[in-house]
Motif scaffolding. Structure first.
Motif, PDB file in Angstrom:
ATOM      1  N   SER A 287     -19.607 -21.077   1.678  1.00  0.00           N
ATOM      2  CA  SER A 287     -19.525 -19.741   2.289  1.00  0.00           C
ATOM      3  C   SER A 287     -19.876 -19.767   3.772  1.00  0.00           C
ATOM      4  O   SER A 287     -20.525 -18.865   4.296  1.00  0.00           O
ATOM      5  N   GLN A 288     -19.415 -20.816   4.447  1.00  0.00           N
ATOM      6  CA  GLN A 288     -19.636 -20.968   5.887  1.00  0.00           C
ATOM      7  C   GLN A 288     -18.308 -20.804   6.619  1.00  0.00           C
ATOM      8  O   GLN A 288     -17.245 -21.091   6.065  1.00  0.00           O
ATOM      9  N   PRO A 289     -18.362 -20.369   7.880  1.00  0.00           N
ATOM     10  CA  PRO A 289     -17.107 -20.274   8.641  1.00  0.00           C
ATOM     11  C   PRO A 289     -16.480 -21.648   8.862  1.00  0.00           C
ATOM     12  O   PRO A 289     -17.183 -22.658   8.916  1.00  0.00           O
ATOM     13  N   VAL A 290     -15.174 -21.663   8.973  1.00  0.00           N
ATOM     14  CA  VAL A 290     -14.444 -22.872   9.327  1.00  0.00           C
ATOM     15  C   VAL A 290     -14.422 -22.938  10.846  1.00  0.00           C
ATOM     16  O   VAL A 290     -13.856 -22.061  11.501  1.00  0.00           O
ATOM     17  N   LEU A 291     -15.072 -23.948  11.406  1.00  0.00           N
ATOM     18  CA  LEU A 291     -15.193 -24.075  12.861  1.00  0.00           C
ATOM     19  C   LEU A 291     -14.378 -25.261  13.343  1.00  0.00           C
ATOM     20  O   LEU A 291     -14.767 -26.416  13.156  1.00  0.00           O
ATOM     21  N   LEU A 292     -13.254 -24.983  13.953  1.00  0.00           N
ATOM     22  CA  LEU A 292     -12.409 -26.016  14.543  1.00  0.00           C
ATOM     23  C   LEU A 292     -12.167 -25.643  15.999  1.00  0.00           C
ATOM     24  O   LEU A 292     -11.063 -25.299  16.397  1.00  0.00           O
ATOM     25  N   ILE A 293     -13.218 -25.709  16.775  1.00  0.00           N
ATOM     26  CA  ILE A 293     -13.201 -25.272  18.170  1.00  0.00           C
ATOM     27  C   ILE A 293     -12.901 -26.468  19.062  1.00  0.00           C
ATOM     28  O   ILE A 293     -13.460 -27.550  18.875  1.00  0.00           O
ATOM     29  N   ASP A 294     -11.992 -26.270  20.029  1.00  0.00           N
ATOM     30  CA  ASP A 294     -11.587 -27.332  20.960  1.00  0.00           C
ATOM     31  C   ASP A 294     -11.042 -28.554  20.224  1.00  0.00           C
ATOM     32  O   ASP A 294     -11.255 -29.684  20.644  1.00  0.00           O
ATOM     33  N   SER A 295     -10.337 -28.339  19.142  1.00  0.00           N
ATOM     34  CA  SER A 295      -9.820 -29.445  18.330  1.00  0.00           C
ATOM     35  C   SER A 295      -8.385 -29.778  18.706  1.00  0.00           C
ATOM     36  O   SER A 295      -7.640 -28.932  19.203  1.00  0.00           O
TER      37      SER A 295
ATOM     38  N   MET B 117     -17.685 -39.287  19.412  1.00  0.00           N
ATOM     39  CA  MET B 117     -16.797 -38.136  19.401  1.00  0.00           C
ATOM     40  C   MET B 117     -16.023 -38.131  18.078  1.00  0.00           C
ATOM     41  O   MET B 117     -15.541 -39.158  17.642  1.00  0.00           O
ATOM     42  N   CYS B 118     -15.922 -36.980  17.459  1.00  0.00           N
ATOM     43  CA  CYS B 118     -15.210 -36.913  16.173  1.00  0.00           C
ATOM     44  C   CYS B 118     -13.697 -36.908  16.402  1.00  0.00           C
ATOM     45  O   CYS B 118     -13.221 -36.622  17.501  1.00  0.00           O
ATOM     46  N   ILE B 119     -12.961 -37.208  15.359  1.00  0.00           N
ATOM     47  CA  ILE B 119     -11.508 -37.333  15.509  1.00  0.00           C
ATOM     48  C   ILE B 119     -10.828 -36.007  15.847  1.00  0.00           C
ATOM     49  O   ILE B 119      -9.724 -36.012  16.379  1.00  0.00           O
ATOM     50  N   PHE B 120     -11.463 -34.886  15.573  1.00  0.00           N
ATOM     51  CA  PHE B 120     -10.866 -33.598  15.935  1.00  0.00           C
ATOM     52  C   PHE B 120     -10.952 -33.338  17.442  1.00  0.00           C
ATOM     53  O   PHE B 120     -10.170 -32.570  17.985  1.00  0.00           O
ATOM     54  N   HIS B 121     -11.936 -33.935  18.095  1.00  0.00           N
ATOM     55  CA  HIS B 121     -12.178 -33.651  19.507  1.00  0.00           C
ATOM     56  C   HIS B 121     -11.742 -34.768  20.444  1.00  0.00           C
ATOM     57  O   HIS B 121     -11.840 -34.623  21.658  1.00  0.00           O
ATOM     58  N   ASP B 122     -11.276 -35.869  19.899  1.00  0.00           N
ATOM     59  CA  ASP B 122     -10.814 -36.994  20.696  1.00  0.00           C
ATOM     60  C   ASP B 122      -9.327 -36.825  20.979  1.00  0.00           C
ATOM     61  O   ASP B 122      -8.477 -37.075  20.120  1.00  0.00           O
ATOM     62  N   GLU B 123      -9.025 -36.382  22.186  1.00  0.00           N
ATOM     63  CA  GLU B 123      -7.639 -36.088  22.553  1.00  0.00           C
ATOM     64  C   GLU B 123      -6.730 -37.308  22.405  1.00  0.00           C
ATOM     65  O   GLU B 123      -5.553 -37.190  22.053  1.00  0.00           O
ATOM     66  N   SER B 124      -7.250 -38.494  22.621  1.00  0.00           N
ATOM     67  CA  SER B 124      -6.417 -39.697  22.571  1.00  0.00           C
ATOM     68  C   SER B 124      -6.209 -40.221  21.150  1.00  0.00           C
ATOM     69  O   SER B 124      -5.337 -41.057  20.924  1.00  0.00           O
ATOM     70  N   TYR B 125      -6.983 -39.742  20.181  1.00  0.00           N
ATOM     71  CA  TYR B 125      -6.928 -40.290  18.831  1.00  0.00           C
ATOM     72  C   TYR B 125      -5.528 -40.202  18.222  1.00  0.00           C
ATOM     73  O   TYR B 125      -5.043 -41.156  17.621  1.00  0.00           O
ATOM     74  N   LEU B 126      -4.890 -39.058  18.374  1.00  0.00           N
ATOM     75  CA  LEU B 126      -3.550 -38.882  17.797  1.00  0.00           C
ATOM     76  C   LEU B 126      -2.440 -39.393  18.718  1.00  0.00           C
ATOM     77  O   LEU B 126      -1.268 -39.319  18.370  1.00  0.00           O
ATOM     78  N   LYS B 127      -2.808 -39.900  19.876  1.00  0.00           N
ATOM     79  CA  LYS B 127      -1.791 -40.403  20.801  1.00  0.00           C
ATOM     80  C   LYS B 127      -1.528 -41.894  20.628  1.00  0.00           C
ATOM     81  O   LYS B 127      -0.714 -42.465  21.324  1.00  0.00           O
TER      82      LYS B 127
END
Length: 140
Positions: free
Chosen positions: A38-46, A1-11
């Motif tokens: 020239s790609q969209p910035v995708l930060l979904i469920d982050s 799981m990447c750090i953007f999607h790991d809810e516990s990472y910043l806790k």
């Protein structure tokens, strides 16, 4: 799981500042890479820490679409003076503290439908040149 999607990472309170710095560096890299390709910035469920856009090494202009669908901003975020030249979406995003979009320019569609602003939401002197959707957005 990447750090953007790991809810516990910043806790992790023992190394919060180090982890926050790491997330913000990866955020800068992701945004710069997306824009340069020239790609969209995708930060979904982050899960994102607080930041001041002007202090990140990305500039203030988003020239590609930006998607923060269902993302959680865990601290104060400051998008003041940002320029969104393409569509931007904060659909179902949660701003847990203050969200500052003052003097931001939205040149294309801006979708804040179902967004939750749990702290202060500032849009003073912002410009919406196309459709701005705040359908079912909640301001507390």
């Amino acid at each position: 799981m990447c750090i953007f999607h790991d809810e516990s990472y910043l806790k992790d309170e023992t190394n919060y500042e180090g982890r926050k710095r790491e997330v913000l560096l990866k955020l800068e890299h992701l945004i710069n890479l997306s824009i340069s390709n020239s790609q969209p910035v995708l930060l979904i469920d982050s899960f994102l820490p607080g930041f001041i856009l002007s202090s990140l090494d990305i500039g203030r202009e988003f020239v590609t679409p930006v998607y923060f669908h269902s993302s959680q901003f865990l601290e104060e975020v400051d998008f003041s003076d940002a320029k969104f030249s393409a569509d931007v979406s904060f659909v179902n995003a949660t701003f847990q503290i203050k969200a500052d979009f003052s003097k931001a320019t939205f040149q294309k569609e801006a979708d804040f439908s179902e967004a939750r602003f749990e702290g202060e939401a500032i849009f003073s002197d912002s410009t919406f040149q196309k459709k701005a959707d705040f359908d079912v957005a909640a301001f507390h």
